[in-house]
Design a protein around this motif. Structure first.
Motif, PDB file in Angstrom:
ATOM      1  N   GLN A 139      -9.742  -9.609   1.051  1.00 43.76           N
ATOM      2  CA  GLN A 139      -8.566  -9.372   1.898  1.00 43.76           C
ATOM      3  C   GLN A 139      -7.342 -10.016   1.267  1.00 43.76           C
ATOM      4  O   GLN A 139      -7.390 -11.161   0.809  1.00 43.76           O
ATOM      5  CB  GLN A 139      -8.750  -9.958   3.301  1.00 43.76           C
ATOM      6  N   ILE A 140      -6.246  -9.262   1.236  1.00 46.97           N
ATOM      7  CA  ILE A 140      -4.945  -9.843   0.944  1.00 46.97           C
ATOM      8  C   ILE A 140      -3.975  -9.389   2.021  1.00 46.97           C
ATOM      9  O   ILE A 140      -4.203  -8.393   2.708  1.00 46.97           O
ATOM     10  CB  ILE A 140      -4.406  -9.484  -0.462  1.00 46.97           C
ATOM     11  N   SER A 141      -2.904 -10.131   2.162  1.00 44.77           N
ATOM     12  CA  SER A 141      -1.939  -9.820   3.210  1.00 44.77           C
ATOM     13  C   SER A 141      -0.549 -10.257   2.776  1.00 44.77           C
ATOM     14  O   SER A 141      -0.389 -11.076   1.859  1.00 44.77           O
ATOM     15  CB  SER A 141      -2.329 -10.537   4.515  1.00 44.77           C
ATOM     16  N   ASP A 142       0.465  -9.680   3.398  1.00 42.48           N
ATOM     17  CA  ASP A 142       1.850 -10.140   3.260  1.00 42.48           C
ATOM     18  C   ASP A 142       2.283 -10.258   1.798  1.00 42.48           C
ATOM     19  O   ASP A 142       2.676 -11.323   1.334  1.00 42.48           O
ATOM     20  CB  ASP A 142       2.026 -11.478   3.998  1.00 42.48           C
ATOM     21  N   ILE A 143       2.200  -9.144   1.105  1.00 44.33           N
ATOM     22  CA  ILE A 143       2.655  -9.113  -0.285  1.00 44.33           C
ATOM     23  C   ILE A 143       4.152  -9.364  -0.364  1.00 44.33           C
ATOM     24  O   ILE A 143       4.641 -10.105  -1.213  1.00 44.33           O
ATOM     25  CB  ILE A 143       2.302  -7.757  -0.929  1.00 44.33           C
ATOM     26  N   HIS A 144       4.907  -8.751   0.527  1.00 38.29           N
ATOM     27  CA  HIS A 144       6.370  -8.923   0.578  1.00 38.29           C
ATOM     28  C   HIS A 144       7.013  -8.707  -0.793  1.00 38.29           C
ATOM     29  O   HIS A 144       7.751  -9.569  -1.300  1.00 38.29           O
ATOM     30  CB  HIS A 144       6.736 -10.307   1.127  1.00 38.29           C
ATOM     31  N   MET A 145       6.704  -7.557  -1.382  1.00 39.56           N
ATOM     32  CA  MET A 145       7.298  -7.246  -2.679  1.00 39.56           C
ATOM     33  C   MET A 145       8.821  -7.244  -2.574  1.00 39.56           C
ATOM     34  O   MET A 145       9.397  -6.706  -1.639  1.00 39.56           O
ATOM     35  CB  MET A 145       6.801  -5.887  -3.175  1.00 39.56           C
ATOM     36  N   GLY A 146       9.448  -7.846  -3.559  1.00 40.96           N
ATOM     37  CA  GLY A 146      10.891  -8.062  -3.521  1.00 40.96           C
ATOM     38  C   GLY A 146      11.137  -9.539  -3.246  1.00 40.96           C
ATOM     39  O   GLY A 146      10.297 -10.255  -2.722  1.00 40.96           O
ATOM     40  N   GLY A 147      12.277 -10.020  -3.622  1.00 42.31           N
ATOM     41  CA  GLY A 147      12.523 -11.442  -3.465  1.00 42.31           C
ATOM     42  C   GLY A 147      11.654 -12.218  -4.438  1.00 42.31           C
ATOM     43  O   GLY A 147      11.687 -11.974  -5.649  1.00 42.31           O
ATOM     44  N   TRP A 148      10.835 -13.117  -3.927  1.00 47.31           N
ATOM     45  CA  TRP A 148       9.995 -13.951  -4.801  1.00 47.31           C
ATOM     46  C   TRP A 148       8.886 -13.143  -5.467  1.00 47.31           C
ATOM     47  O   TRP A 148       8.619 -13.316  -6.651  1.00 47.31           O
ATOM     48  CB  TRP A 148       9.397 -15.096  -3.986  1.00 47.31           C
ATOM     49  N   MET A 149       8.221 -12.277  -4.729  1.00 42.20           N
ATOM     50  CA  MET A 149       7.102 -11.513  -5.287  1.00 42.20           C
ATOM     51  C   MET A 149       7.621 -10.468  -6.270  1.00 42.20           C
ATOM     52  O   MET A 149       8.560  -9.717  -5.962  1.00 42.20           O
ATOM     53  CB  MET A 149       6.306 -10.836  -4.169  1.00 42.20           C
ATOM     54  N   ASN A 150       6.983 -10.432  -7.437  1.00 45.97           N
ATOM     55  CA  ASN A 150       7.349  -9.448  -8.440  1.00 45.97           C
ATOM     56  C   ASN A 150       6.085  -8.881  -9.081  1.00 45.97           C
ATOM     57  O   ASN A 150       4.961  -9.217  -8.692  1.00 45.97           O
ATOM     58  CB  ASN A 150       8.280 -10.061  -9.498  1.00 45.97           C
ATOM     59  N   THR A 151       6.269  -8.015 -10.064  1.00 47.10           N
ATOM     60  CA  THR A 151       5.137  -7.339 -10.704  1.00 47.10           C
ATOM     61  C   THR A 151       4.178  -8.326 -11.353  1.00 47.10           C
ATOM     62  O   THR A 151       2.950  -8.207 -11.221  1.00 47.10           O
ATOM     63  CB  THR A 151       5.658  -6.345 -11.757  1.00 47.10           C
ATOM     64  N   GLU A 152       4.711  -9.300 -12.057  1.00 45.81           N
ATOM     65  CA  GLU A 152       3.863 -10.262 -12.756  1.00 45.81           C
ATOM     66  C   GLU A 152       3.001 -11.055 -11.781  1.00 45.81           C
ATOM     67  O   GLU A 152       1.799 -11.256 -12.015  1.00 45.81           O
ATOM     68  CB  GLU A 152       4.733 -11.211 -13.578  1.00 45.81           C
ATOM     69  N   ARG A 153       3.597 -11.510 -10.675  1.00 45.72           N
ATOM     70  CA  ARG A 153       2.844 -12.326  -9.719  1.00 45.72           C
ATOM     71  C   ARG A 153       1.805 -11.496  -8.974  1.00 45.72           C
ATOM     72  O   ARG A 153       0.692 -11.961  -8.715  1.00 45.72           O
ATOM     73  CB  ARG A 153       3.817 -12.997  -8.753  1.00 45.72           C
TER      74      ARG A 153
END
Length: 296
Positions: A70-84
């Motif tokens: 399970q994963i949750s709350d990716i919130h792509m954009g801001g801090w989260m990016n492709t590399e992370r």
């Protein structure tokens, strides 16, 4: 002792005291700088795989040993990016799950714009190799509604993620079954739990995906679900020892992180892999959960 000697000793004492204050100020500065470095750079970029072994009373032998990530709350954009996000995917692959659950909040924004389109495409590019390789199931969260729920649904479809919107998907092994269920976002008023229960035509074990963890009070009352998995709270992002998280979101305050017993149902809240607009984590690392189902 002469007056001059006393004054000299007194002067040395004052000088020593000022030196100690200066040293303490430097030490405090180092601690603050170190804490800032840790909470804003090191800990957010170090997701932890939490392995949770669960015994579900209604689970039949055919599903013993099933591995569910399970994963949750990716919130792509801001801090989260492709590399992370790529690093998160690598951790999931290493965990060797049989299926993957995604419990909402794929974007960070509050409105859909050109940046959101780019963020969705980045999410597709990173997730697709994984979600097309293993059966994957997802639901939407409040941030997905605050941006564009239809665009997020199209993203899930592009990634070959089965969306569980007030519906179920049944895993079958011979004559034995395990139901994967999902509700639409509770905060936005779209959850239709009765519709989900109406689709359950036997008493096999059932796992419910619900973005907001405090929905467990509602789902547990039905007595129909063995486990609810959620996200939303991010675990609070900042957890103070012996106190807990000082700030938690609406519908994420009662069951903010980890495993709980709610009536006869288990509730598990994932800390998320992304962050809200404040990109800080302290004593609350990002999380990939690996559930291993065992016999009751």
């Amino acid at each position: 002792m002469t007056k001059s000697t006393a004054d000299k000793n007194s002067s040395l004492t004052r000088r020593d005291f000022l030196g100690l204050l200066k040293f303490a100020a430097i030490e405090l500065g180092v601690l603050v700088a170190g804490g800032t470095l840790w909470s804003s750079i090191i800990e957010p970029a170090a997701p932890r795989v939490e392995t949770v072994r669960l015994k579900l009373p209604r689970l039949t032998a055919a599903f013993f040993g099933l591995r569910i990530a399970q994963i949750s709350d990716i919130h792509m954009g801001g801090w989260m990016n492709t590399e992370r996000l790529t690093h998160v995917v690598e951790l999931i692959v290493q965990a060797k799950p049989d299926i993957l659950l995604l419990t909402g909040d794929f974007l960070i924004g509050h409105e859909f714009d050109s940046d959101s389109e780019e963020q969705l495409q980045e999410t597709i590019n990173v997730l697709s190799p994984l979600t097309k390789a293993i059966p994957s199931f997802g639901i939407l969260g409040n941030h997905d509604y605050w941006t564009d729920e239809n665009a997020v649904r199209e993203m899930l479809q592009s990634c070959n993620v089965t969306e569980l919107t007030n519906s179920i998907f049944t895993l079958s092994r011979g004559s034995e079954r395990l139901h994967l269920c999902g509700i639409d976002d509770f905060w936005e008023g779209h959850a239709r739990l009765d519709d989900v229960i109406d689709r359950l035509h036997d008493d096999s074990a059932a796992i419910l995906l619900a973005h907001e963890p405090d929905f467990a009070d509602v789902s547990a009352e039905t007595g129909r679900f063995d486990l609810q998995v959620s996200g939303h709270s991010h675990g609070g992002q900042i957890v103070i020892p012996f106190f807990g998280p000082p700030i938690l979101p609406h519908l994420g305050r009662k069951y903010p992180s980890g495993l709980y017993q709610v009536g006869t149902m288990l509730q598990y809240t994932n800390r998320g892999v992304g962050m809200a607009r404040l990109p800080v984590r302290l004593n609350c690392p990002p999380e990939v959960t690996l559930f291993i189902l065992e016999g009751g």
